[in-house]
Scaffold this motif. Structure first.
Motif, mmCIF file in Angstrom:
data_model
loop_
_atom_site.group_PDB
_atom_site.id
_atom_site.type_symbol
_atom_site.label_atom_id
_atom_site.label_comp_id
_atom_site.label_asym_id
_atom_site.label_seq_id
_atom_site.Cartn_x
_atom_site.Cartn_y
_atom_site.Cartn_z
ATOM 1 N N ILE A 60 12.092 26.955 -2.371
ATOM 2 C CA ILE A 60 11.862 28.180 -1.574
ATOM 3 C C ILE A 60 11.628 27.826 -0.123
ATOM 4 C CG2 ILE A 60 10.249 30.102 -1.213
ATOM 5 C CD1 ILE A 60 12.062 30.479 -3.621
ATOM 6 N N GLU A 61 10.861 26.806 0.139
ATOM 7 C CA GLU A 61 10.555 26.426 1.524
ATOM 8 C C GLU A 61 11.763 25.872 2.248
ATOM 9 O OE1 GLU A 61 7.220 23.799 1.354
ATOM 10 O OE2 GLU A 61 5.861 25.382 0.670
ATOM 11 N N SER A 62 12.688 25.253 1.552
ATOM 12 C CA SER A 62 13.858 24.694 2.216
ATOM 13 C C SER A 62 14.991 25.709 2.338
ATOM 14 C CB SER A 62 14.353 23.467 1.445
ATOM 15 O OG SER A 62 14.813 23.848 0.157
ATOM 16 N N ASP A 63 14.861 26.874 1.734
ATOM 17 C CA ASP A 63 15.901 27.898 1.785
ATOM 18 C C ASP A 63 15.819 28.627 3.130
ATOM 19 O OD1 ASP A 63 17.905 29.648 1.198
ATOM 20 O OD2 ASP A 63 16.773 30.792 -0.291
#
Length: 67
Positions: A60-63
């Motif tokens: 989620i954080e890298s999206d």
């Protein structure tokens, strides 16, 4: 005293000994059947897979589209 105290719930809190004595003498309460429901004592909280949660958080954080 319990007859007058029953009309006033605050009087019952001030003198709980009278209430307990009346409960012990009560025939109607003695005739009640009781059962213990132990599953209600502690809620079941499912365990989570911490590695799976960490992978999901990283995804989620890298999206970039999520922002």
């Amino acid at each position: 005293m319990l007859k007058t105290a029953a009309a006033n719930p605050f009087a019952l809190m001030v003198n709980p000994e009278v209430v307990l004595q009346a409960v012990e003498r009560s025939e109607r309460l003695a005739r009640l059947s009781s059962r213990i429901c132990r599953p209600l004592d502690k809620p079941l909280i499912p365990k989570t897979d911490e590695a799976g949660v960490a992978l999901y958080d990283d995804a989620i954080e890298s999206d970039e589209d999520a922002v």
